[in-house]
Motif scaffolding. Sequence first.
Motif, mmCIF file in Angstrom:
data_model
loop_
_atom_site.group_PDB
_atom_site.id
_atom_site.type_symbol
_atom_site.label_atom_id
_atom_site.label_comp_id
_atom_site.label_asym_id
_atom_site.label_seq_id
_atom_site.Cartn_x
_atom_site.Cartn_y
_atom_site.Cartn_z
ATOM 1 N N LYS A 148 0.828 -1.203 0.000
ATOM 2 C CA LYS A 148 0.000 0.000 0.000
ATOM 3 C C LYS A 148 0.870 1.264 0.000
ATOM 4 O O LYS A 148 0.613 2.217 -0.741
ATOM 5 N N MET A 149 1.913 1.256 0.833
ATOM 6 C CA MET A 149 2.781 2.424 0.950
ATOM 7 C C MET A 149 3.495 2.712 -0.371
ATOM 8 O O MET A 149 3.492 3.858 -0.857
ATOM 9 N N TYR A 150 4.099 1.688 -0.975
ATOM 10 C CA TYR A 150 4.838 1.912 -2.216
ATOM 11 C C TYR A 150 3.906 2.209 -3.390
ATOM 12 O O TYR A 150 4.298 2.893 -4.340
ATOM 13 N N THR A 151 2.680 1.698 -3.334
ATOM 14 C CA THR A 151 1.692 2.042 -4.362
ATOM 15 C C THR A 151 1.364 3.535 -4.305
ATOM 16 O O THR A 151 1.277 4.208 -5.347
ATOM 17 N N GLU A 152 1.182 4.063 -3.090
ATOM 18 C CA GLU A 152 0.911 5.499 -2.918
ATOM 19 C C GLU A 152 2.093 6.334 -3.405
ATOM 20 O O GLU A 152 1.913 7.366 -4.075
ATOM 21 N N LEU A 153 3.307 5.900 -3.074
ATOM 22 C CA LEU A 153 4.498 6.625 -3.533
ATOM 23 C C LEU A 153 4.609 6.595 -5.056
ATOM 24 O O LEU A 153 5.003 7.588 -5.688
ATOM 25 N N LEU A 154 4.248 5.464 -5.633
ATOM 26 C CA LEU A 154 4.272 5.317 -7.087
ATOM 27 C C LEU A 154 3.273 6.267 -7.742
ATOM 28 O O LEU A 154 3.582 6.921 -8.755
ATOM 29 N N LYS A 155 2.089 6.352 -7.146
ATOM 30 C CA LYS A 155 1.058 7.263 -7.665
ATOM 31 C C LYS A 155 1.529 8.717 -7.585
ATOM 32 O O LYS A 155 1.336 9.507 -8.520
ATOM 33 N N GLU A 156 2.114 9.061 -6.452
ATOM 34 C CA GLU A 156 2.600 10.430 -6.267
ATOM 35 C C GLU A 156 3.676 10.781 -7.287
ATOM 36 O O GLU A 156 3.697 11.889 -7.854
ATOM 37 N N GLU A 157 4.572 9.826 -7.527
ATOM 38 C CA GLU A 157 5.654 10.074 -8.487
ATOM 39 C C GLU A 157 5.104 10.183 -9.904
ATOM 40 O O GLU A 157 5.537 11.051 -10.683
ATOM 41 N N ALA A 158 4.128 9.330 -10.237
ATOM 42 C CA ALA A 158 3.523 9.383 -11.577
ATOM 43 C C ALA A 158 2.778 10.686 -11.798
ATOM 44 O O ALA A 158 2.715 11.208 -12.920
ATOM 45 N N ALA A 159 2.188 11.240 -10.705
ATOM 46 C CA ALA A 159 1.431 12.501 -10.802
ATOM 47 C C ALA A 159 2.325 13.695 -11.116
ATOM 48 O O ALA A 159 1.837 14.760 -11.515
ATOM 49 N N ARG A 160 3.624 13.536 -10.940
ATOM 50 C CA ARG A 160 4.550 14.629 -11.246
ATOM 51 C C ARG A 160 4.680 14.851 -12.757
ATOM 52 O O ARG A 160 5.273 15.844 -13.193
ATOM 53 N N GLY A 161 4.158 13.925 -13.530
ATOM 54 C CA GLY A 161 4.199 14.077 -14.977
ATOM 55 C C GLY A 161 5.608 14.040 -15.521
ATOM 56 O O GLY A 161 6.378 13.114 -15.241
ATOM 57 N N GLU A 162 5.965 15.054 -16.274
ATOM 58 C CA GLU A 162 7.288 15.114 -16.898
ATOM 59 C C GLU A 162 8.416 15.200 -15.869
ATOM 60 O O GLU A 162 9.559 14.870 -16.161
ATOM 61 N N ASN A 163 8.083 15.663 -14.672
ATOM 62 C CA ASN A 163 9.102 15.790 -13.625
ATOM 63 C C ASN A 163 9.316 14.490 -12.838
ATOM 64 O O ASN A 163 10.118 14.451 -11.913
ATOM 65 N N ALA A 164 8.549 13.471 -13.216
ATOM 66 C CA ALA A 164 8.653 12.192 -12.499
ATOM 67 C C ALA A 164 10.021 11.557 -12.717
ATOM 68 O O ALA A 164 10.614 11.687 -13.789
ATOM 69 N N SER A 165 10.495 10.877 -11.680
ATOM 70 C CA SER A 165 11.791 10.206 -11.752
ATOM 71 C C SER A 165 11.593 8.739 -12.138
ATOM 72 O O SER A 165 10.935 7.983 -11.417
#
Length: 284
Positions: free
Chosen positions: A79-96
């Motif tokens: 659950k924790m890493y899924t949330e982090l993944l979502k947050e990173e994906a939401a950064r769009g072009e700035n995603a790492s």
Amino acid sequence: MFENKTIARLEEMLDAAIEGNFVESEYDETKLSRLESRWKEFLGSSVLSNKNLETERHRLEQFISDISHQTKTPMTNIKMYTELLKEEAARGENASIERISSYAAMIDRQNTRLEFLIDSLTKLSRLENGTLAVVPQEELLDKLIAASISAVESKAKLKNITITHKKDETLKASFDLKWTNEALINILDNAVKYSPENGSIEVFTEQFEVYQAIHVVDNGPGISEEDTAKIFGRFYRGSEVQQEEGVGIGLYLTREIIAKEDGYIKVVPNNKREGGELIVYLRR
């Protein structure tokens, strides 16, 4: 007068059974009437059935508790890493891409651990309640050992660990090839996991009058004498390996399988030798 005495004894037996205090040995067969003897036999079997039901109830409660406790950590991590993944994906072009790959790898890892836990617990439950049959028959030990080594070779290569097998193509023992293979894989997997990089694992057999022994020797941290009595406990992990990933269920499952075949496992504590050694004894 005789009928009253008989009725009184029948009531006494029934009351004892209801209270859970019925013991067949307290009623002398030679002093009981035919009716009392049949009543005693019925109550005795009923008490035994109730005890068996109670045992199964406790076993089921333990199984449910184990699933709840052991799956909590991997599910929380997923659950924790899924949330982090979502947050990173939401950064769009700035995603790492690096962070996304890292989070995805952690989710995959925790999912694998969860699958292993559920699979192992299901097998344990089936072994313990007798719905999973272990059917020993005469087999070649080399056939078993070769199959088990093959299953862990890829993991060993990742750590550059060498596994050597001193073959003896004549030795046979009585075991269920499928389930004993799984048991030996658990032992070898532990040996690979806890051995250092560029380490070595040695597998060899020894013949005794009643048993054939399979030795698995590694140059890992070994097992302390105080842990030898605990290592086969469900979910137990020794103090020397707490930092390593694992859940402590493999050796418990292994012992259950070997015991079903009328065999046993011995641990050689590391105060008697360097590294770790487990010995599986299978009936000849």
